[in-house]
Design an enzyme around this catalytic site. Structure first.
Site, PDB file in Angstrom:
ATOM      1  N   ARG A  21       0.816  -1.216   0.000  1.00  0.00           N
ATOM      2  CA  ARG A  21       0.000   0.000   0.000  1.00  0.00           C
ATOM      3  C   ARG A  21       0.850   1.267   0.000  1.00  0.00           C
ATOM      4  NH1 ARG A  21      -5.801  -0.780   1.778  1.00  0.00           N
ATOM      5  NH2 ARG A  21      -6.215  -2.587   0.488  1.00  0.00           N
ATOM      6  N   ARG A  25      -3.949   6.322   0.468  1.00  0.00           N
ATOM      7  CA  ARG A  25      -4.524   7.511   1.105  1.00  0.00           C
ATOM      8  C   ARG A  25      -3.627   8.244   2.085  1.00  0.00           C
ATOM      9  NH1 ARG A  25      -9.984   4.628   2.747  1.00  0.00           N
ATOM     10  NH2 ARG A  25      -8.372   3.066   3.068  1.00  0.00           N
ATOM     11  N   ARG A  34      -7.162  11.029  -6.538  1.00  0.00           N
ATOM     12  CA  ARG A  34      -8.280  10.116  -6.325  1.00  0.00           C
ATOM     13  C   ARG A  34      -9.607  10.871  -6.282  1.00  0.00           C
ATOM     14  NH1 ARG A  34     -11.614   7.218  -5.684  1.00  0.00           N
ATOM     15  NH2 ARG A  34     -11.910   5.593  -4.141  1.00  0.00           N
ATOM     16  N   ASP A  71      -6.667  -3.561  -7.692  1.00  0.00           N
ATOM     17  CA  ASP A  71      -7.209  -4.175  -6.480  1.00  0.00           C
ATOM     18  C   ASP A  71      -7.415  -5.663  -6.698  1.00  0.00           C
ATOM     19  OD1 ASP A  71      -8.325  -3.047  -3.759  1.00  0.00           O
ATOM     20  OD2 ASP A  71      -9.535  -4.778  -4.306  1.00  0.00           O
ATOM     21  N   TYR A 147     -14.246 -12.844   0.072  1.00  0.00           N
ATOM     22  CA  TYR A 147     -15.044 -11.657  -0.286  1.00  0.00           C
ATOM     23  C   TYR A 147     -16.302 -12.063  -1.043  1.00  0.00           C
ATOM     24  CZ  TYR A 147     -11.398  -8.540   1.390  1.00  0.00           C
ATOM     25  OH  TYR A 147     -10.512  -7.878   2.206  1.00  0.00           O
TER      26      TYR A 147
HETATM   27  O1  CP3 Z   1       0.038   0.428  -3.305  1.00  0.00           O
HETATM   28  C1  CP3 Z   1      -0.421  -0.711  -3.430  1.00  0.00           C
HETATM   29  O2  CP3 Z   1      -0.262  -1.611  -2.566  1.00  0.00           O
HETATM   30  C2  CP3 Z   1      -1.132  -1.079  -4.722  1.00  0.00           C
HETATM   31  C3  CP3 Z   1      -2.542  -1.037  -4.737  1.00  0.00           C
HETATM   32  C4  CP3 Z   1      -3.411  -2.020  -3.948  1.00  0.00           C
HETATM   33  C5  CP3 Z   1      -4.719  -1.651  -3.511  1.00  0.00           C
HETATM   34  N1  CP3 Z   1      -5.310  -2.769  -2.999  1.00  0.00           N
HETATM   35  C6  CP3 Z   1      -5.304  -0.317  -3.646  1.00  0.00           C
HETATM   36  C7  CP3 Z   1      -6.455   0.053  -2.787  1.00  0.00           C
HETATM   37  C8  CP3 Z   1      -3.223  -3.366  -3.604  1.00  0.00           C
HETATM   38  C9  CP3 Z   1      -1.984  -4.237  -3.784  1.00  0.00           C
HETATM   39  C10 CP3 Z   1      -4.450  -3.830  -3.009  1.00  0.00           C
HETATM   40  C11 CP3 Z   1      -4.659  -5.216  -2.577  1.00  0.00           C
HETATM   41  C12 CP3 Z   1      -5.844  -5.536  -1.761  1.00  0.00           C
HETATM   42  N2  CP3 Z   1      -7.125  -5.077  -1.889  1.00  0.00           N
HETATM   43  C13 CP3 Z   1      -5.845  -6.518  -0.734  1.00  0.00           C
HETATM   44  C14 CP3 Z   1      -4.666  -7.361  -0.331  1.00  0.00           C
HETATM   45  C15 CP3 Z   1      -3.691  -6.618   0.500  1.00  0.00           C
HETATM   46  C16 CP3 Z   1      -4.196  -6.299   1.880  1.00  0.00           C
HETATM   47  O3  CP3 Z   1      -4.290  -5.092   2.168  1.00  0.00           O
HETATM   48  O4  CP3 Z   1      -4.486  -7.230   2.636  1.00  0.00           O
HETATM   49  C17 CP3 Z   1      -7.152  -6.565  -0.196  1.00  0.00           C
HETATM   50  C18 CP3 Z   1      -7.621  -7.461   0.928  1.00  0.00           C
HETATM   51  C19 CP3 Z   1      -7.962  -5.666  -0.954  1.00  0.00           C
HETATM   52  C20 CP3 Z   1      -9.426  -5.429  -0.810  1.00  0.00           C
HETATM   53  C21 CP3 Z   1      -9.724  -4.030  -0.500  1.00  0.00           C
HETATM   54  N3  CP3 Z   1      -9.520  -2.972  -1.356  1.00  0.00           N
HETATM   55  C22 CP3 Z   1     -10.295  -3.509   0.699  1.00  0.00           C
HETATM   56  C23 CP3 Z   1     -10.661  -4.335   1.908  1.00  0.00           C
HETATM   57  C24 CP3 Z   1     -10.400  -2.128   0.517  1.00  0.00           C
HETATM   58  C25 CP3 Z   1     -11.004  -1.131   1.464  1.00  0.00           C
HETATM   59  C26 CP3 Z   1      -9.977  -0.683   2.429  1.00  0.00           C
HETATM   60  C27 CP3 Z   1     -10.242   0.691   2.922  1.00  0.00           C
HETATM   61  O5  CP3 Z   1      -9.495   1.044   3.844  1.00  0.00           O
HETATM   62  O6  CP3 Z   1     -11.108   1.407   2.408  1.00  0.00           O
HETATM   63  C28 CP3 Z   1      -9.880  -1.801  -0.758  1.00  0.00           C
HETATM   64  C29 CP3 Z   1      -9.782  -0.446  -1.358  1.00  0.00           C
HETATM   65  C30 CP3 Z   1      -8.440   0.025  -1.765  1.00  0.00           C
HETATM   66  N4  CP3 Z   1      -7.573  -0.692  -2.549  1.00  0.00           N
HETATM   67  C31 CP3 Z   1      -7.861   1.289  -1.472  1.00  0.00           C
HETATM   68  C32 CP3 Z   1      -6.608   1.313  -2.113  1.00  0.00           C
HETATM   69  C33 CP3 Z   1      -5.627   2.449  -2.152  1.00  0.00           C
HETATM   70  C34 CP3 Z   1      -8.508   2.400  -0.662  1.00  0.00           C
HETATM   71  C35 CP3 Z   1      -9.645   2.988  -1.446  1.00  0.00           C
HETATM   72  C36 CP3 Z   1      -9.497   4.429  -1.870  1.00  0.00           C
HETATM   73  O7  CP3 Z   1      -8.415   4.911  -2.249  1.00  0.00           O
HETATM   74  O8  CP3 Z   1     -10.520   5.083  -1.847  1.00  0.00           O
END
Ligand code: CP3
Length: 340
Positions: A21, A25, A34, A71, A147
């Site tokens: 990550r 954010r 974003r 994602d 999920y």
């Molecule tokens: O920088 C990076 O790591 C690359 C981008 C990336 C994202 N998601 C962007 C994202 C990666 C590698 C992921 C993987 C991901 N997504 C995982 C596996 C890694 C982990 O964290 O365990 C999982 C379980 C997800 C599913 C997911 N996506 C969730 C549960 C959420 C909500 C989390 C939240 O805090 O809102 C997301 C959304 C998400 N994916 C965001 C980002 C930057 C936040 C949303 C936003 O920017 O509005």
């Protein structure tokens, strides 16, 4: 490329560094970009914006690898599983009533629907320094299945575990579908410029020990074998978060070049128990970076000391929290560049 020596099983003179990550954010420049596309899926499918978000942490911290902004839920999205993101709540999907209900969803157009992700990789590769690695990823079958069965995030993964105990063969079926789609997506990502691939099994910890080989290690092995069969030779990192001592079996059998470690495991134990040619990545508690300062740097030192004689990629035990101060990340990277 910066991660390749380590992932070939050799100790590099300089420890490569990137963070899960790292785009997200906690960065003001990400929040600004974003805000221009509020819907998260639409954002992920906007290739120039996804490429820009991917490159932001590289511009700020000069890290050794960029991870493509996307994602793990893009595969269920492409299948028509009703994936959408609700601000403040996270991902929502139409929950499968049974694991077999996956058969009503089609992956026929996966490459077409996810072609903007391939384009984002090509755009990123064109702007990224040639020595930096570009990581393509997907979610592991078990984690993506949770999920789909829970209809979103979960605290106890009750539906998934209920199905696992009631009908493990049905779970095998669901995971096999996701194995095939993961191979297709990772193949597309490798062909579009990803030179390292990573599979996130963020909820591997929810699998009862008895089923970990079947639900975590074997699906990963099938992905690894499928990629080789498809002619994809990019090194592979598996991240079976929270499987504890089962990391020994995973490292032996999952067909990966490197393993990601969460912050719950002692890296000295990992070093003593995994083969010296197995690359390890991760372990720093992301919350330590919210605290920052000398405790964070001391934790980084402990990880470096435990990995001083093995191939090692510096990273976190899980992704950055949105309230991580970017200055603390800078402090950590500056320190690592001096000592690692
Ligand atoms: O920088 C990076 O790591 C690359 C981008 C990336 C994202 N998601 C962007 C994202 C990666 C590698 C992921 C993987 C991901 N997504 C995982 C596996 C890694 C982990 O964290 O365990 C999982 C379980 C997800 C599913 C997911 N996506 C969730 C549960 C959420 C909500 C989390 C939240 O805090 O809102 C997301 C959304 C998400 N994916 C965001 C980002 C930057 C936040 C949303 C936003 O920017 O509005």
């Amino acid at each position: 490329m910066r991660l390749h020596k380590t992932l070939s099983g050799q100790k590099d003179e300089k420890t490569p560094i990137w963070f899960m990550r790292q785009a997200g954010r906690y960065l003001p420049e990400y929040r600004e970009l974003r805000a221009s596309t509020p819907d998260f899926i639409s954002y992920c499918l906007d290739s120039p914006k996804a490429a820009e978000a991917t490159l932001q942490p590289i511009a700020r911290y000069d890290l050794d690898a960029a991870i493509i902004f996307s994602d793990i839920l893009m595969i269920p999205w492409a299948m028509g599983a009703g994936v959408h993101f609700v601000t403040g709540e996270g991902p929502k999907l139409t929950a499968l009533e049974t694991p077999q209900a996956i058969d009503a969803l089609s992956s026929d157009d996966l490459e077409d629907k996810l072609s903007p992700v391939a384009k984002a990789l090509r755009l990123t590769r064109a702007s990224l320094a040639p020595e930096k690695s570009l990581i393509g990823f997907c979610g592991a079958p078990w984690t993506v299945a949770t999920y789909m069965l829970e209809g979103g995030s979960s605290r106890d993964f009750g539906s998934s575990r209920r199905w696992l105990w009631r009908d493990p063969e049905a779970m095998d079926h669901l995971l096999d579908r996701l194995v095939d789609d993961s191979i297709r997506l990772l193949t597309m990502k490798a062909k579009s410029g990803a030179d390292v691939l990573m599979v996130f099994d963020s909820w591997a910890s929810a699998v009862p020990a008895h089923f970990q080989d079947r639900m975590v290690t074997r699906p990963m092995r099938k992905i690894s074998d499928g990629l080789k069969k498809a002619g994809v030779n990019a090194p592979l990192i598996g991240f079976p978060k929270g499987i504890g001592e089962n990391i020994i079996n995973y490292a032996a059998d999952a067909g990966v070049n490197g393993v990601g470690l969460d912050h719950g495991v002692d890296m000295a134990w990992v070093d003593a128990n995994l083969p010296k040619t197995m690359a390890v990545q991760g372990n720093l508690d992301p919350i330590s970076v919210i605290a920052g300062g000398k405790e964070m740097l001391a934790a980084a030192d402990r990880i470096l000391a435990a990995c001083s004689t093995r191939p090692h990629i510096f990273n976190l035990g899980h992704g950055f929290n949105p309230d991580t101060p970017p200055e603390h990340v800078g402090q950590l990277v500056d320190y690592l560049r001096k000592v690692a």
